[in-house]
Design a protein around this motif. Structure first.
Motif, PDB file in Angstrom:
ATOM      1  N   TYR A   1       0.827  -1.201   0.000  1.00 36.46           N
ATOM      2  CA  TYR A   1       0.000   0.000   0.000  1.00 36.46           C
ATOM      3  C   TYR A   1       0.864   1.255   0.000  1.00 36.46           C
ATOM      4  CZ  TYR A   1      -3.576  -3.368   1.288  1.00 36.46           C
ATOM      5  OH  TYR A   1      -4.407  -4.456   1.296  1.00 36.46           O
ATOM      6  N   ARG A   2       0.318   2.315  -0.549  1.00 38.88           N
ATOM      7  CA  ARG A   2       0.938   3.633  -0.448  1.00 38.88           C
ATOM      8  C   ARG A   2       0.386   4.294   0.806  1.00 38.88           C
ATOM      9  NH1 ARG A   2      -0.080   8.885  -3.371  1.00 38.88           N
ATOM     10  NH2 ARG A   2      -1.766   7.822  -4.475  1.00 38.88           N
ATOM     11  N   ILE A   3       1.245   4.569   1.760  1.00 36.14           N
ATOM     12  CA  ILE A   3       0.804   5.022   3.079  1.00 36.14           C
ATOM     13  C   ILE A   3       1.096   6.508   3.233  1.00 36.14           C
ATOM     14  CG2 ILE A   3       1.059   4.705   5.572  1.00 36.14           C
ATOM     15  CD1 ILE A   3       2.038   1.819   4.862  1.00 36.14           C
ATOM     16  N   VAL A   4       0.061   7.252   3.556  1.00 37.05           N
ATOM     17  CA  VAL A   4       0.194   8.683   3.850  1.00 37.05           C
ATOM     18  C   VAL A   4      -0.074   8.856   5.332  1.00 37.05           C
ATOM     19  CG1 VAL A   4      -0.709  11.000   3.433  1.00 37.05           C
ATOM     20  CG2 VAL A   4      -0.498   9.358   1.538  1.00 37.05           C
ATOM     21  N   GLU A   5       0.950   9.274   6.071  1.00 36.12           N
ATOM     22  CA  GLU A   5       0.811   9.400   7.517  1.00 36.12           C
ATOM     23  C   GLU A   5       0.356  10.804   7.886  1.00 36.12           C
ATOM     24  OE1 GLU A   5       3.504   7.265  10.024  1.00 36.12           O
ATOM     25  OE2 GLU A   5       4.612   6.509   8.294  1.00 36.12           O
ATOM     26  N   SER A   6      -0.482  10.875   8.920  1.00 36.08           N
ATOM     27  CA  SER A   6      -1.061  12.144   9.329  1.00 36.08           C
ATOM     28  C   SER A   6      -1.416  12.065  10.804  1.00 36.08           C
ATOM     29  CB  SER A   6      -2.325  12.439   8.509  1.00 36.08           C
ATOM     30  OG  SER A   6      -3.029  13.548   9.016  1.00 36.08           O
ATOM     31  N   SER A   7      -1.545  13.226  11.437  1.00 36.35           N
ATOM     32  CA  SER A   7      -2.187  13.275  12.749  1.00 36.35           C
ATOM     33  C   SER A   7      -3.687  13.165  12.512  1.00 36.35           C
ATOM     34  CB  SER A   7      -1.871  14.593  13.454  1.00 36.35           C
ATOM     35  OG  SER A   7      -2.487  15.670  12.772  1.00 36.35           O
ATOM     36  N   PRO A   8      -4.452  12.746  13.521  1.00 41.40           N
ATOM     37  CA  PRO A   8      -5.905  12.684  13.314  1.00 41.40           C
ATOM     38  C   PRO A   8      -6.494  14.022  12.873  1.00 41.40           C
ATOM     39  CG  PRO A   8      -5.303  11.469  15.284  1.00 41.40           C
ATOM     40  CD  PRO A   8      -4.058  12.179  14.821  1.00 41.40           C
ATOM     41  N   GLU A   9      -6.027  15.099  13.503  1.00 39.60           N
ATOM     42  CA  GLU A   9      -6.572  16.420  13.180  1.00 39.60           C
ATOM     43  C   GLU A   9      -6.130  16.893  11.798  1.00 39.60           C
ATOM     44  OE1 GLU A   9      -4.888  15.649  15.940  1.00 39.60           O
ATOM     45  OE2 GLU A   9      -6.653  15.419  17.250  1.00 39.60           O
ATOM     46  N   GLY A  10      -5.058  16.320  11.270  1.00 41.06           N
ATOM     47  CA  GLY A  10      -4.537  16.763   9.988  1.00 41.06           C
ATOM     48  C   GLY A  10      -5.157  16.095   8.784  1.00 41.06           C
ATOM     49  N   VAL A  11      -6.003  15.083   9.006  1.00 45.87           N
ATOM     50  CA  VAL A  11      -6.562  14.338   7.873  1.00 45.87           C
ATOM     51  C   VAL A  11      -7.375  15.258   6.962  1.00 45.87           C
ATOM     52  CG1 VAL A  11      -8.241  12.552   7.228  1.00 45.87           C
ATOM     53  CG2 VAL A  11      -6.541  12.096   9.010  1.00 45.87           C
ATOM     54  N   ALA A  12      -8.175  16.125   7.547  1.00 43.98           N
ATOM     55  CA  ALA A  12      -9.037  16.993   6.741  1.00 43.98           C
ATOM     56  C   ALA A  12      -8.239  17.930   5.844  1.00 43.98           C
ATOM     57  CB  ALA A  12      -9.960  17.800   7.649  1.00 43.98           C
ATOM     58  N   ALA A  13      -7.002  18.225   6.251  1.00 41.90           N
ATOM     59  CA  ALA A  13      -6.177  19.165   5.474  1.00 41.90           C
ATOM     60  C   ALA A  13      -5.273  18.472   4.466  1.00 41.90           C
ATOM     61  CB  ALA A  13      -5.333  20.004   6.443  1.00 41.90           C
ATOM     62  N   LEU A  14      -5.390  17.174   4.319  1.00 43.43           N
ATOM     63  CA  LEU A  14      -4.568  16.479   3.328  1.00 43.43           C
ATOM     64  C   LEU A  14      -4.948  16.940   1.918  1.00 43.43           C
ATOM     65  CD1 LEU A  14      -4.603  12.866   4.828  1.00 43.43           C
ATOM     66  CD2 LEU A  14      -2.634  14.399   4.686  1.00 43.43           C
ATOM     67  N   PRO A  15      -4.009  16.833   0.976  1.00 42.95           N
ATOM     68  CA  PRO A  15      -4.307  17.261  -0.399  1.00 42.95           C
ATOM     69  C   PRO A  15      -5.536  16.553  -0.955  1.00 42.95           C
ATOM     70  CG  PRO A  15      -1.955  16.866  -0.131  1.00 42.95           C
ATOM     71  CD  PRO A  15      -2.610  16.386   1.123  1.00 42.95           C
ATOM     72  N   ALA A  16      -6.234  17.246  -1.829  1.00 45.64           N
ATOM     73  CA  ALA A  16      -7.478  16.717  -2.380  1.00 45.64           C
ATOM     74  C   ALA A  16      -7.275  15.384  -3.086  1.00 45.64           C
ATOM     75  CB  ALA A  16      -8.088  17.734  -3.350  1.00 45.64           C
ATOM     76  N   ASP A  17      -6.125  15.213  -3.779  1.00 46.48           N
ATOM     77  CA  ASP A  17      -5.904  13.956  -4.487  1.00 46.48           C
ATOM     78  C   ASP A  17      -5.699  12.800  -3.526  1.00 46.48           C
ATOM     79  OD1 ASP A  17      -3.422  15.147  -3.777  1.00 46.48           O
ATOM     80  OD2 ASP A  17      -2.374  13.835  -5.187  1.00 46.48           O
ATOM     81  N   VAL A  18      -5.078  13.069  -2.360  1.00 45.59           N
ATOM     82  CA  VAL A  18      -4.897  12.024  -1.345  1.00 45.59           C
ATOM     83  C   VAL A  18      -6.248  11.584  -0.807  1.00 45.59           C
ATOM     84  CG1 VAL A  18      -3.990  11.535   0.962  1.00 45.59           C
ATOM     85  CG2 VAL A  18      -2.565  12.724  -0.725  1.00 45.59           C
ATOM     86  N   LEU A  19      -7.095  12.534  -0.442  1.00 47.50           N
ATOM     87  CA  LEU A  19      -8.419  12.191   0.063  1.00 47.50           C
ATOM     88  C   LEU A  19      -9.217  11.441  -0.993  1.00 47.50           C
ATOM     89  CD1 LEU A  19      -9.331  15.536   1.899  1.00 47.50           C
ATOM     90  CD2 LEU A  19      -8.580  13.386   2.938  1.00 47.50           C
ATOM     91  N   ALA A  20      -9.117  11.860  -2.220  1.00 52.81           N
ATOM     92  CA  ALA A  20      -9.895  11.226  -3.290  1.00 52.81           C
ATOM     93  C   ALA A  20      -9.458   9.789  -3.547  1.00 52.81           C
ATOM     94  CB  ALA A  20      -9.789  12.049  -4.566  1.00 52.81           C
ATOM     95  N   GLU A  21      -8.186   9.500  -3.358  1.00 52.53           N
ATOM     96  CA  GLU A  21      -7.656   8.170  -3.674  1.00 52.53           C
ATOM     97  C   GLU A  21      -7.628   7.226  -2.476  1.00 52.53           C
ATOM     98  OE1 GLU A  21      -3.883   8.342  -5.693  1.00 52.53           O
ATOM     99  OE2 GLU A  21      -4.423  10.246  -6.641  1.00 52.53           O
ATOM    100  N   ALA A  22      -7.884   7.730  -1.278  1.00 60.84           N
ATOM    101  CA  ALA A  22      -7.743   6.894  -0.086  1.00 60.84           C
ATOM    102  C   ALA A  22      -8.738   5.734  -0.099  1.00 60.84           C
ATOM    103  CB  ALA A  22      -7.932   7.735   1.168  1.00 60.84           C
ATOM    104  N   ARG A  23      -8.212   4.524  -0.014  1.00 58.60           N
ATOM    105  CA  ARG A  23      -9.072   3.343   0.066  1.00 58.60           C
ATOM    106  C   ARG A  23      -9.352   2.983   1.525  1.00 58.60           C
ATOM    107  NH1 ARG A  23      -7.581  -2.081  -3.219  1.00 58.60           N
ATOM    108  NH2 ARG A  23      -7.815  -0.564  -4.918  1.00 58.60           N
TER     109      ARG A  23
END
Length: 343
Positions: free
Chosen positions: A34-56
């Protein structure tokens, strides 16, 4: 396969870490698949739009606002590795879109059940206090040290709550030939009978048991439901073992029932954690204390990672998750257990 085409996982598992929940071998497989993008819980909403769109997948229980979820067009499953469901995401929308929400809390059932059994045996045989007396040269030998001792074997046992933890505890008690009664308003009697226990009312569990184990989750309906009246209904000298969450108990009333000598008690959980140094329960005789450590074993944490990998593999192949426990539409909004902030 290049990273750009690997399925994307948002990792925000606080207070867990990937190193905590995966063995080194399992983590290597996770990173390879898997391609793993690490974040704090509070930071998930601010992730780039393409990351949110592709997250499985999401590993963690970050707050997810409806507008954030709208951007997550390929999300298949939220893996809650903290294991307490809280009202921080739009569950109804998740369910309507067919997105699984699962928890890995099953890994804690056996460790917590084992400590609960140990607590019951200690309350029956006064093991800790006898050891402390021995260290001080005040030990009582032979029968003199057993004036209040009793057997768990063949005893009347009550269990309040019969989820994963209650069932694990019941399996351990089978070897003690206990007469076990269970109160769980969320289960039909047939399931209890199939597990070899007697369905019972709360009053019957309290009034007929030598040992009462509380393993019920906190819900919107049961906060503080075990109070002074409940403790008064218990047999004199009975043992009350609290293993799930302190929120189901009126804790001052529990302490008073122990202080009066009516019952003895043990608890792995407390109203506030860490507990204040001057909290009176710290010095209360007849009360066995454990610092919310019952389930915190490395082997349990590592089983989380195995469950996540196996269920991701199933979902990748168009199958439902089978290892983790799925949140239910009818009950998820009722859960009130406090999330932990320490592993």
């Amino acid at each position: 396969m290049s990273d750009s085409v690997l399925p994307l996982v948002i990792s925000a598992p606080e207070p867990r870490t990937l190193d905590l929940i995966f063995t080194s071998e399992a983590l290597a497989r996770f990173r390879a698949k898997y391609r793993i993008v690490e974040s704090s819980p509070e930071g998930v909403a601010a992730l780039p739009a393409d990351v949110l769109a592709e997250a499985r997948y999401i590993v963690g229980q970050p707050p997810i606002a409806p507008e954030t979820l709208d951007k997550m067009r390929t999300l298949c499953c939220v893996f809650n590795v903290e294991s307490n469901l809280i009202n921080n995401m739009p569950y109804e929308t998740l369910f309507s879109r067919g997105i699984h929400v699962v928890t890995t809390g099953l890994v804690f059932a056996e460790p917590v059940a084992e400590l609960g059994l140990a607590m019951a045996l200690n309350l029956a045989r006064d093991i800790v206090d006898a050891d402390l007396a021995f260290r001080e040269g005040k030990e009582l030998w032979g029968g003199d040290g057993n004036r209040k001792a009793r057997l768990l074997s063949g005893a009347d046992v009550g269990i309040i709550g019969f989820g994963d933890l209650g069932r694990a505890l019941n399996r351990l008690l089978l070897g003690f030939r206990t007469r076990t009664r269970v109160f769980d308003p969320w289960l039909p009697p047939s399931i209890l009978i199939e597990n070899g226990v007697e369905p019972a009312t709360l009053d019957r569990v309290l009034s007929t048991s030598d040992f009462v184990f509380v393993v019920a989750s906190v819900t919107s309906e049961n906060q503080g439901f075990l109070g002074a009246d409940a403790f008064a209904r218990m047999r004199t000298g009975a043992a009350f073992i609290l293993l799930s969450r302190a929120g189901v108990v009126d804790f001052p009333a529990l302490m008073e029932a122990v202080r009066s000598g009516h019952i003895v008690a043990a608890s792995d959980v407390f109203p506030e954690e860490p507990l204040a140094q001057d909290h009176p329960v710290r010095t209360l005789p007849g009360f066995l204390r454990s610092a919310h450590r019952a389930g915190a074993l490395d082997i349990a944490f590592k089983r989380m990672g195995d469950m996540v990998l196996e269920d991701m593999d199933l979902i990748d192949r168009g199958l439902p998750p089978m290892r983790s426990k799925r949140a239910e539409r009818e009950t998820v909004s009722r859960m009130r257990s406090k999330p932990v902030d320490k592993n």
